[in-house]
Design a protein around this motif. Structure first.
Motif, PDB file in Angstrom:
ATOM      1  N   PHE A 150       0.857  -1.182   0.000  1.00  0.00           N
ATOM      2  CA  PHE A 150       0.000   0.000   0.000  1.00  0.00           C
ATOM      3  C   PHE A 150       0.890   1.228   0.000  1.00  0.00           C
ATOM      4  O   PHE A 150       1.854   1.314   0.760  1.00  0.00           O
ATOM      5  N   PHE A 151       0.586   2.191  -0.852  1.00  0.00           N
ATOM      6  CA  PHE A 151       1.238   3.493  -0.742  1.00  0.00           C
ATOM      7  C   PHE A 151       0.267   4.567  -1.205  1.00  0.00           C
ATOM      8  O   PHE A 151      -0.668   4.311  -1.959  1.00  0.00           O
ATOM      9  N   ASN A 152       0.475   5.778  -0.697  1.00  0.00           N
ATOM     10  CA  ASN A 152      -0.410   6.865  -1.098  1.00  0.00           C
ATOM     11  C   ASN A 152       0.369   8.159  -1.257  1.00  0.00           C
ATOM     12  O   ASN A 152       1.530   8.268  -0.858  1.00  0.00           O
ATOM     13  N   SER A 153      -0.286   9.140  -1.860  1.00  0.00           N
ATOM     14  CA  SER A 153       0.360  10.428  -2.098  1.00  0.00           C
ATOM     15  C   SER A 153      -0.687  11.511  -2.286  1.00  0.00           C
ATOM     16  O   SER A 153      -1.679  11.320  -2.990  1.00  0.00           O
ATOM     17  N   ALA A 154      -0.440  12.641  -1.644  1.00  0.00           N
ATOM     18  CA  ALA A 154      -1.243  13.839  -1.897  1.00  0.00           C
ATOM     19  C   ALA A 154      -0.451  14.836  -2.721  1.00  0.00           C
ATOM     20  O   ALA A 154      -0.855  15.979  -2.888  1.00  0.00           O
ATOM     21  N   PHE A 155       0.696  14.377  -3.254  1.00  0.00           N
ATOM     22  CA  PHE A 155       1.601  15.255  -4.002  1.00  0.00           C
ATOM     23  C   PHE A 155       1.936  14.648  -5.356  1.00  0.00           C
ATOM     24  O   PHE A 155       3.092  14.624  -5.766  1.00  0.00           O
ATOM     25  N   TYR A 156       0.951  14.130  -6.057  1.00  0.00           N
ATOM     26  CA  TYR A 156       1.211  13.500  -7.347  1.00  0.00           C
ATOM     27  C   TYR A 156       0.642  14.358  -8.476  1.00  0.00           C
ATOM     28  O   TYR A 156      -0.127  15.303  -8.240  1.00  0.00           O
ATOM     29  N   ASP A 157       1.034  14.044  -9.670  1.00  0.00           N
ATOM     30  CA  ASP A 157       0.539  14.748 -10.841  1.00  0.00           C
ATOM     31  C   ASP A 157      -0.922  14.337 -11.062  1.00  0.00           C
ATOM     32  O   ASP A 157      -1.198  13.224 -11.505  1.00  0.00           O
ATOM     33  N   GLY A 158      -1.825  15.199 -10.720  1.00  0.00           N
ATOM     34  CA  GLY A 158      -3.246  14.893 -10.767  1.00  0.00           C
ATOM     35  C   GLY A 158      -3.947  15.266  -9.478  1.00  0.00           C
ATOM     36  O   GLY A 158      -5.168  15.130  -9.367  1.00  0.00           O
ATOM     37  N   SER A 159      -3.176  15.746  -8.494  1.00  0.00           N
ATOM     38  CA  SER A 159      -3.768  16.068  -7.194  1.00  0.00           C
ATOM     39  C   SER A 159      -4.587  17.359  -7.209  1.00  0.00           C
ATOM     40  O   SER A 159      -5.502  17.526  -6.399  1.00  0.00           O
ATOM     41  N   VAL A 160      -4.272  18.264  -8.128  1.00  0.00           N
ATOM     42  CA  VAL A 160      -4.998  19.535  -8.189  1.00  0.00           C
ATOM     43  C   VAL A 160      -6.348  19.322  -8.878  1.00  0.00           C
ATOM     44  O   VAL A 160      -6.408  18.881 -10.033  1.00  0.00           O
ATOM     45  N   VAL A 161      -7.402  19.604  -8.163  1.00  0.00           N
ATOM     46  CA  VAL A 161      -8.757  19.462  -8.717  1.00  0.00           C
ATOM     47  C   VAL A 161      -9.022  20.607  -9.693  1.00  0.00           C
ATOM     48  O   VAL A 161      -8.737  21.776  -9.396  1.00  0.00           O
ATOM     49  N   GLN A 162      -9.529  20.248 -10.856  1.00  0.00           N
ATOM     50  CA  GLN A 162      -9.792  21.254 -11.878  1.00  0.00           C
ATOM     51  C   GLN A 162     -10.699  22.356 -11.328  1.00  0.00           C
ATOM     52  O   GLN A 162     -11.719  22.095 -10.695  1.00  0.00           O
ATOM     53  N   GLY A 163     -10.307  23.596 -11.558  1.00  0.00           N
ATOM     54  CA  GLY A 163     -11.069  24.741 -11.083  1.00  0.00           C
ATOM     55  C   GLY A 163     -10.483  25.390  -9.842  1.00  0.00           C
ATOM     56  O   GLY A 163     -10.873  26.500  -9.487  1.00  0.00           O
ATOM     57  N   THR A 164      -9.525  24.675  -9.191  1.00  0.00           N
ATOM     58  CA  THR A 164      -8.948  25.226  -7.965  1.00  0.00           C
ATOM     59  C   THR A 164      -7.553  25.813  -8.192  1.00  0.00           C
ATOM     60  O   THR A 164      -6.890  26.210  -7.229  1.00  0.00           O
ATOM     61  N   GLU A 165      -7.105  25.879  -9.438  1.00  0.00           N
ATOM     62  CA  GLU A 165      -5.746  26.339  -9.718  1.00  0.00           C
ATOM     63  C   GLU A 165      -5.485  27.746  -9.170  1.00  0.00           C
ATOM     64  O   GLU A 165      -4.369  28.063  -8.741  1.00  0.00           O
ATOM     65  N   ARG A 166      -6.520  28.579  -9.158  1.00  0.00           N
ATOM     66  CA  ARG A 166      -6.351  29.957  -8.703  1.00  0.00           C
ATOM     67  C   ARG A 166      -5.923  30.014  -7.231  1.00  0.00           C
ATOM     68  O   ARG A 166      -5.196  30.919  -6.817  1.00  0.00           O
ATOM     69  N   PHE A 167      -6.371  29.040  -6.447  1.00  0.00           N
ATOM     70  CA  PHE A 167      -5.997  29.003  -5.031  1.00  0.00           C
ATOM     71  C   PHE A 167      -4.484  28.899  -4.870  1.00  0.00           C
ATOM     72  O   PHE A 167      -3.874  29.613  -4.065  1.00  0.00           O
ATOM     73  N   TYR A 168      -3.866  28.012  -5.630  1.00  0.00           N
ATOM     74  CA  TYR A 168      -2.417  27.819  -5.535  1.00  0.00           C
ATOM     75  C   TYR A 168      -1.670  29.064  -6.019  1.00  0.00           C
ATOM     76  O   TYR A 168      -0.698  29.508  -5.385  1.00  0.00           O
ATOM     77  N   LEU A 169      -2.115  29.617  -7.127  1.00  0.00           N
ATOM     78  CA  LEU A 169      -1.455  30.808  -7.670  1.00  0.00           C
ATOM     79  C   LEU A 169      -1.562  31.985  -6.711  1.00  0.00           C
ATOM     80  O   LEU A 169      -0.586  32.719  -6.489  1.00  0.00           O
ATOM     81  N   GLU A 170      -2.738  32.181  -6.143  1.00  0.00           N
ATOM     82  CA  GLU A 170      -2.950  33.297  -5.233  1.00  0.00           C
ATOM     83  C   GLU A 170      -2.147  33.123  -3.940  1.00  0.00           C
ATOM     84  O   GLU A 170      -1.563  34.085  -3.425  1.00  0.00           O
ATOM     85  N   THR A 171      -2.085  31.898  -3.428  1.00  0.00           N
ATOM     86  CA  THR A 171      -1.323  31.640  -2.207  1.00  0.00           C
ATOM     87  C   THR A 171       0.162  31.886  -2.424  1.00  0.00           C
ATOM     88  O   THR A 171       0.827  32.532  -1.606  1.00  0.00           O
ATOM     89  N   VAL A 172       0.694  31.386  -3.528  1.00  0.00           N
ATOM     90  CA  VAL A 172       2.122  31.572  -3.813  1.00  0.00           C
ATOM     91  C   VAL A 172       2.439  33.044  -4.049  1.00  0.00           C
ATOM     92  O   VAL A 172       3.461  33.561  -3.573  1.00  0.00           O
ATOM     93  N   ARG A 173       1.573  33.750  -4.765  1.00  0.00           N
ATOM     94  CA  ARG A 173       1.812  35.174  -5.030  1.00  0.00           C
ATOM     95  C   ARG A 173       1.933  35.947  -3.716  1.00  0.00           C
ATOM     96  O   ARG A 173       2.845  36.757  -3.529  1.00  0.00           O
ATOM     97  N   ARG A 174       1.012  35.678  -2.801  1.00  0.00           N
ATOM     98  CA  ARG A 174       1.044  36.369  -1.510  1.00  0.00           C
ATOM     99  C   ARG A 174       2.237  35.918  -0.669  1.00  0.00           C
ATOM    100  O   ARG A 174       2.843  36.726   0.040  1.00  0.00           O
ATOM    101  N   ALA A 175       2.558  34.638  -0.740  1.00  0.00           N
ATOM    102  CA  ALA A 175       3.664  34.114   0.056  1.00  0.00           C
ATOM    103  C   ALA A 175       4.997  34.725  -0.358  1.00  0.00           C
ATOM    104  O   ALA A 175       5.854  35.003   0.481  1.00  0.00           O
ATOM    105  N   VAL A 176       5.186  34.931  -1.649  1.00  0.00           N
ATOM    106  CA  VAL A 176       6.429  35.556  -2.125  1.00  0.00           C
ATOM    107  C   VAL A 176       6.558  36.961  -1.543  1.00  0.00           C
ATOM    108  O   VAL A 176       7.636  37.370  -1.080  1.00  0.00           O
ATOM    109  N   ARG A 177       5.464  37.708  -1.545  1.00  0.00           N
ATOM    110  CA  ARG A 177       5.488  39.061  -0.975  1.00  0.00           C
ATOM    111  C   ARG A 177       5.838  39.021   0.508  1.00  0.00           C
ATOM    112  O   ARG A 177       6.684  39.790   0.982  1.00  0.00           O
ATOM    113  N   ILE A 178       5.226  38.107   1.235  1.00  0.00           N
ATOM    114  CA  ILE A 178       5.475  37.996   2.672  1.00  0.00           C
ATOM    115  C   ILE A 178       6.920  37.570   2.930  1.00  0.00           C
ATOM    116  O   ILE A 178       7.597  38.110   3.814  1.00  0.00           O
TER     117      ILE A 178
END
Length: 303
Positions: A150-178
């Motif tokens: 048994f093995f699992n992963s929450a960090f594989y190619d396919g983990s991002v649910v379609q339509g939620t990409e903006r969440f990752y972009l917005e978080t990273v954009r703010r994190a770089v500023r911080i």
């Protein structure tokens, strides 16, 4: 089985404990593992092997599930390269029969045909592309014929649910500023130039994972996926994991800066009054706003 003494071998930052302790994370893993353990066909008592065990979540859940389904574990061999993680696991699982080994997963100091099953949690993504075949080969070697993988992963190619990409972009954009406000640009540049990106950011897809298991001899290989709604606390907890946050920020900042920046950015995004407009795919579960993420688990059997 007797608990083994753990010898020191480094002090790599390890901060996955918060994430792995959260009820929603444990619940998702529990559901996956119970499905797997109910299909173990070997006689009781079992011997479990937990590779890249981290702070012991998978072993803990396997003990809990085995008791509930009427199985019995003779013991669990828990293996990780990180001493801090093993020491935490020792404390958490003191009531169980465990043996702790500090070792790399691709060269296990274990005899052939020992285990009734082997589990590998999210630590699998820290093994490089050239290391994964050896990891699976060792997993195959150390379990009995008929035993399960048994093995699992929450960090594989396919983990991002379609339509939620903006969440990752917005978080990273703010994190770089911080992060830029938390450290000097000179320090950031120096870290960026010398860093080696961890395997956490080199993602592979479900079919590739399944193929790796088949190539070393496993059969009955099955890939499963589930969508997990992740609320603010889960995202902040995962941001406290240095490999994730440094990878998200392309290794431009040291671990402590990257983690703090990603946590603060996550809070900002979730507290933004325009959150639902900016992040498609957000859902509400038990009164909490969540961003869904897809998690993979794969099961297989040694013929």
């Amino acid at each position: 089985m007797d608990d083994q003494h753990v010898v020191s071998a480094g002090t790599r930052r390890f901060s996955f404990e918060w994430f792995s302790s959260l009820p929603s994370y444990r619940s998702a893993n529990r559901a996956q593992l119970e499905d797997f353990l109910r299909d173990v066909r070997l006689p009781i008592p079992w011997v479990g092997i937990d590779i890249a065990c981290g702070v012991g979540l998978m072993s803990d859940l396997c003990q809990e599930i085995a008791s509930r389904i009427g199985a019995r574990l003779l013991g669990t061999v828990m293996i990780d390269r990180d001493l801090n993680a093993l020491e935490i696991a020792r404390e958490h699982l003191a009531c169980y029969p465990i043996a702790l080994l500090q070792s790399l997963g691709q060269s296990l100091p274990l005899p052939d045909d020992l285990g009734s099953y082997v589990v590998i949690g999210n630590g699998i993504h820290n093994f490089g592309a050239d290391e994964k075949p050896a990891l699976f080969k060792e997993a195959f070697r150390v379990i009995r014929h008929g035993a399960g993988l048994f093995f699992n992963s929450a960090f594989y190619d396919g983990s991002v649910v379609q339509g939620t990409e903006r969440f990752y972009l917005e978080t990273v954009r703010r994190a770089v500023r911080i992060a830029r406000n938390l450290t000097s640009s000179e320090t950031s540049q120096a870290v960026y130039e010398v860093s080696v990106k961890p395997e956490a950011i080199r993602q592979i897809d479900a079919s590739t994972y399944a193929s790796l298991a088949r190539e070393v001899g496993f059969d009955d290989v099955r890939a499963h996926e589930m969508v997990v709604p992740m609320d603010q606390e889960l995202w902040e907890a995962i941001a406290d994991y240095s490999d994730y946050s440094q990878g998200a920020l392309h290794h431009r900042f040291p671990a402590d800066v990257a983690c703090e920046a990603m946590k603060q950015a996550t809070r900002e995004v979730f507290q933004d009054p325009d959150f639902s407009r900016k992040v498609d795919g957000a859902v509400t579960v038990d009164g909490k706003v969540a961003v869904p993420r897809r998690w993979l688990w794969v099961t297989a059997r040694k013929p």
